[in-house]
Motif scaffolding. Sequence first.
Motif, PDB file in Angstrom:
ATOM      1  N   ALA A 210       0.765  -1.173   0.025  1.00 23.30           N
ATOM      2  CA  ALA A 210      -0.070  -0.047  -0.132  1.00 23.30           C
ATOM      3  C   ALA A 210       0.745   1.317   0.015  1.00 23.30           C
ATOM      4  O   ALA A 210       0.674   2.063  -0.602  1.00 23.30           O
ATOM      5  N   ASN A 211       1.970   1.166   0.722  1.00 21.19           N
ATOM      6  CA  ASN A 211       2.765   2.472   0.705  1.00 21.19           C
ATOM      7  C   ASN A 211       3.547   2.500  -0.369  1.00 21.19           C
ATOM      8  O   ASN A 211       4.109   3.764  -0.860  1.00 21.19           O
ATOM      9  N   TYR A 212       3.975   1.447  -1.039  1.00 22.89           N
ATOM     10  CA  TYR A 212       4.585   1.557  -2.402  1.00 22.89           C
ATOM     11  C   TYR A 212       3.644   2.161  -3.479  1.00 22.89           C
ATOM     12  O   TYR A 212       4.266   2.686  -4.371  1.00 22.89           O
ATOM     13  N   CYS A 213       2.311   1.622  -3.409  1.00 14.40           N
ATOM     14  CA  CYS A 213       1.195   1.929  -4.602  1.00 14.40           C
ATOM     15  C   CYS A 213       0.328   3.328  -4.482  1.00 14.40           C
ATOM     16  O   CYS A 213       0.147   3.706  -5.436  1.00 14.40           O
ATOM     17  N   LEU A 214       0.082   3.365  -3.097  1.00 10.65           N
ATOM     18  CA  LEU A 214      -1.263   4.325  -2.851  1.00 10.65           C
ATOM     19  C   LEU A 214      -0.651   5.840  -2.964  1.00 10.65           C
ATOM     20  O   LEU A 214       0.545   6.137  -2.697  1.00 10.65           O
ATOM     21  N   PRO A 215      -1.384   6.737  -3.606  1.00 11.69           N
ATOM     22  CA  PRO A 215      -1.009   8.131  -3.761  1.00 11.69           C
ATOM     23  C   PRO A 215      -0.787   8.647  -2.390  1.00 11.69           C
ATOM     24  O   PRO A 215      -1.518   8.318  -1.196  1.00 11.69           O
ATOM     25  N   PHE A 216       0.015   9.731  -2.052  1.00 13.84           N
ATOM     26  CA  PHE A 216       0.227  10.315  -0.708  1.00 13.84           C
ATOM     27  C   PHE A 216       0.904  11.553  -0.937  1.00 13.84           C
ATOM     28  O   PHE A 216       1.444  12.109  -2.039  1.00 13.84           O
ATOM     29  N   ASP A 217       0.804  12.466   0.172  1.00 14.17           N
ATOM     30  CA  ASP A 217       1.339  13.756   0.249  1.00 14.17           C
ATOM     31  C   ASP A 217       2.831  13.555   0.474  1.00 14.17           C
ATOM     32  O   ASP A 217       3.503  13.480   1.460  1.00 14.17           O
ATOM     33  N   VAL A 218       3.588  14.303  -0.836  1.00 17.17           N
ATOM     34  CA  VAL A 218       4.861  14.098  -1.018  1.00 17.17           C
ATOM     35  C   VAL A 218       5.681  15.063   0.011  1.00 17.17           C
ATOM     36  O   VAL A 218       6.511  14.602   0.687  1.00 17.17           O
TER      37      VAL A 218
END
Length: 322
Positions: A210-218
Motif C-alpha cells: 500500500a505504501n509503495y502504490c497508493l498516492p500520498f502527500d509528498v
Amino acid sequence: MNQKTSAEQTLFPTTPTTTCAPIHCLGQTFPDDNARREHFLGLLREKLKDPEFRKIEGFPIGSDEDILAMSDPPYYTACPNPFLADLVREWSQGKDEDPSAPYSRNPLAIDASEGKTDPLYKAHGYHTKVPHKAIVRAIVHYTDPGDIVLDGFCGSGMTGVAAQVCANPDPDLKQSVELERATAGLPAPVWGPRHAVLNDLSPAATFIAANYCLPFDVEAFAKAGKRILSEVEKETGWMYETTHTDGRKGRIEYTVWSEVFTCPDCAGEVVFLEEALEKETKRVRDSFPCPHCGSELSKTKMERSSKQLSIPRSKNHSHPKA
C-alpha cells in the motif's frame, strides 16, 4: 508468532492527491481525501461487526482498531476487502469488451534481465521480491490499458508498481521493452495504466504494498522523514563518529574489516587491505611488497594473524583510521 493473517489490497493507478482537493470515489464526491477515508472507515467499522465476515478463512487475529488504523479503504484494508466488487465494477464501466469473448495471448518468450539496483525496488527489502521492470513486460504483453491485473500473492506489491509504471515508463525502460518485442517479431506494446488488485495473507506485506502504490502527500512525507532523521541523529549520531589521525571528527559511512597477516621474512604485521588494494583501480594485487622489509608477498606466502582490523570510511576524510 503463530497467527492466521489475511489482508487484501486494491489500488487506483492515479497521481498523488492533496488533502484539500475534492475526491471522487465509488460514485461519491468528498470535499477532501480525509473525508473519503473517514467515510469508508465507518463502513469498514460496521462490516467488522458482522460475525460472518470474520468467519472468512485466514481472517487476521487483531482488534478492530488495529485493523482500521492500518487500513485506507476502499483502496486498502488489512483484512479481506469488502469494497473489492465495487472497485471492479467502477473500473469496468465504459469498457466495450464482451465479457464472454475468448481471451487469447501467445506465450511471452523473451529473455529479459533486470537488476536489483533500481531505487524504487530498493526502497523496502522483502524476500522473493521481483523487480517491477521485469513485471512490466508481462503486463503490457498480456493486458490492455484499463484492464485489471490480479496478484493473489503480492508480497511487497511490485505488480502494483509495475501496473502504474505502464502509464508512463521511463525512456530507458520504454525503449528496452519495445526493442525486445521488435527483435522477437512482436507488435509494439500499448502503454497505459492498468488497475491492480493485490492480495496476500500477510498484513505486513500488503501494508508495504500500500505504501509503495497508493498516492500520498509528498511534502508531508518529506517533512516527517526529515524530522525522524533529525531525532535519530541526536540520539544515535555519536555511534557513527570517528577521530582521524589529525584529530578531526568524521562520520563513518561504512567500515571495512581487513585480515592481518605476518611477513614470513621479518614477522612484521601486514594489513592486507592497505597493502594489497590498488586505490586507483580498486583491485586486489596478486603480489605486493612488505611495508617493513620490502620482500615480495602474496596471500599464499603469509600466515594469518589472530588480529582483524576495522577501518572506518568517512565522508570527511578519504581513509581515516580509528
